[in-house]
Design a protein around this motif. Sequence first.
Motif, short mmCIF file in Angstrom:
data_model
loop_
_atom_site.label_atom_id
_atom_site.label_comp_id
_atom_site.label_asym_id
_atom_site.label_seq_id
_atom_site.Cartn_x
_atom_site.Cartn_y
_atom_site.Cartn_z
N SER A 276 0.83 -1.20 0.00
CA SER A 276 0.00 0.00 0.00
C SER A 276 0.86 1.25 0.00
N ARG B 63 3.88 3.64 -2.60
CA ARG B 63 3.77 2.19 -2.72
C ARG B 63 5.14 1.63 -3.13
N ASP C 172 -3.63 3.41 1.05
CA ASP C 172 -4.19 3.45 -0.31
C ASP C 172 -5.33 4.45 -0.44
N LYS D 185 0.18 -5.60 3.78
CA LYS D 185 0.19 -4.49 2.83
C LYS D 185 1.42 -3.63 3.04
#
Lengths: 366, 293
Positions: free
Chosen positions: A17, A43, A78, A172
Amino acid sequence: MVTPLPEQAPTDRGAGSDIRVAAIAKGFGNYPALHGVDLDIARGELVALLGPSGSGKTTLLRIIAGLERPDSGTVMFDGEDATGLRVQDRRVGLVFQHYALFRHMTVYGNVAYGLRVRARRRRPPRAVIRERVRSLLDLVQLAGFEDRYPAQLSGGQRQRVALARALAIEPKVLLLDEPFGALDAKVRKDLRRWLRDFHRASGLTTIFVTHDQDEAMEIADRVAVLNEGRIEQVGSPDDLYERPASPFVMSFIGETVAVEVVTRNGVARIGGQRINTALDGIGDGPSLLYLRPGEISITAPGPGTLAGRVGAIRRTAAGYRVEVAIDGLAAAIDVLAEKVEAKPGDRIGLALARTRLFPGELRSAS
Amino acid sequence: MSDAVLLRAGPQAAIRGVTGEGRRTRAVLIAVAVAFLGLFLFMPLAVVFVEALRRGAGAYFAAFADPDAQAAIRLTLTVAAIAVPLNLVFGVAAAWATAKFDFVGKSLLTTLIDLPFSVSPVVSGLVYVLVFGANGLFGPWLRAHHVEIIFALPGIVLATVFVTFPFIARELIPLMQDQGSAEEEAALTLGAGGFKTFLTVTLPNIKWGLLYGVLLCNARAMGEFGAVSVVSGHIRGLTNTMPLEVEILYNEYNLVAAFALASLLACLALVTLLLKSLLEWRYGHAIAGTGAH
């Protein structure tokens, strides 16, 4: 050498993320740990949170993980607000400072834990879990250690089990709290390289906390320097070293020498000797000139140099460390040189390759 | 080779260790300790069994055939079977709260946990009489609703729970403090819920300390006299526990029966000691909370 994890398709833009931390404040009782911290992490980026103890770096990491609730501010994963999300639902892979392995479980049990505790309908079949643990242990080079208990492992092995355990849940983001702090120098070096290789192969967004500037500069794409609950500067290792935004960043990263400067009518002087430096908006009055020992060279006395006298000369691994007393200044400064022709007591000139002027006064002779 | 050893040992033997006592001092200290233990522990223990078996094994076992004695044994087992699990839950909850969380009044709570140790058991029994007794605070209300607490099983259980409360909590608090919360936090980040974390991480880490606490708690629950004596009412065959029955039998000069029952309590103590030593020997580091980790 590093096998990419299944179900995480590494792309050019990395995996995991992106994380946005906005205006995070947190206090413990009367002690403010963080005041209004902003940080954007792309990211797939590898970011270090660097700072001395008590700077709030671990608190910030725990807030991103969801183990600590901020007093105000937001954490976004995100682009979605994750501030109110429970730690169980954030899917963060957290590696604790002292590993926090489950001491009563084997290595296999530790790595499989995150998969086994899932609700039945989301739990992978036993064979899938076994296969996944096997590939993770391969990844951290601990195949064959499945039946060992944490107490039977070395520090570096425990650290790698902790990494495999954190990666098992396909996080993530990978968060590491002082990941190499408790290891000896050799193991630390190997693990650093391993982490960099792993990050390159997986592209997983990674944030790690450290107080060791070498570690931060060596591993991270970007470093956020924290001091007293504030981010002083975020930048690439080159940025931080070449263009420090504050005296704190300058002196925390790499060796520095601070020299007192007095400016009058737009002319900066050290101990009465005029120097050529960009004033960068510094007005009349006292200020501080920060120098790196390697950016000062010893020459013959003359115009454009600072006059001084050579004191003690000491051998270091790379060259010599020369103590120079600048005329008109109380404290001597250290200069690093590969070769020294001057002898103690000689009068010399100092040429300054770079100067950085910051407002402030010298508090104590350091 | 033995010469070399002797040569090396020679001069060292002449130097007395910094903390070493003289041979005679050591002998005297050991003799005092052994004499004390013999006089105050082993002799009474031996007396219990000697007196119990004075009229032979037949009289000894006849003492247990008495219905009142059997009722007392049953009651003691019942009380322990209720009080110990209750304190298991309370103790784990109290230890969990004090070891893993920071909250206002935490030090007050830790002090209160020790209260049963510092208050005379008779006083704690008396308090329940004053609160739940016929003339007590809730007495009339309880009577109106036909709830019997004092001079009945609930009162005995209450008094026992109070007196034995600290054993499990005291055992667990330092252990859980020493272990910290990092493993629980790790379980949370891996997706485990609060209860699952407790079952899979916390409980396995404290199980030996918990067992140790339960053992001590049980021994005390079965042996408690003072607090139970105040609330029980000494109704033979109904509210007399084993320690109370022993006292009554003794006062009736029924020495064989009194000592026979007492020998059962003594056996319980010996078994507890044995299990405790076994636990300490086998899982000492886990109980003390200094696991190699």
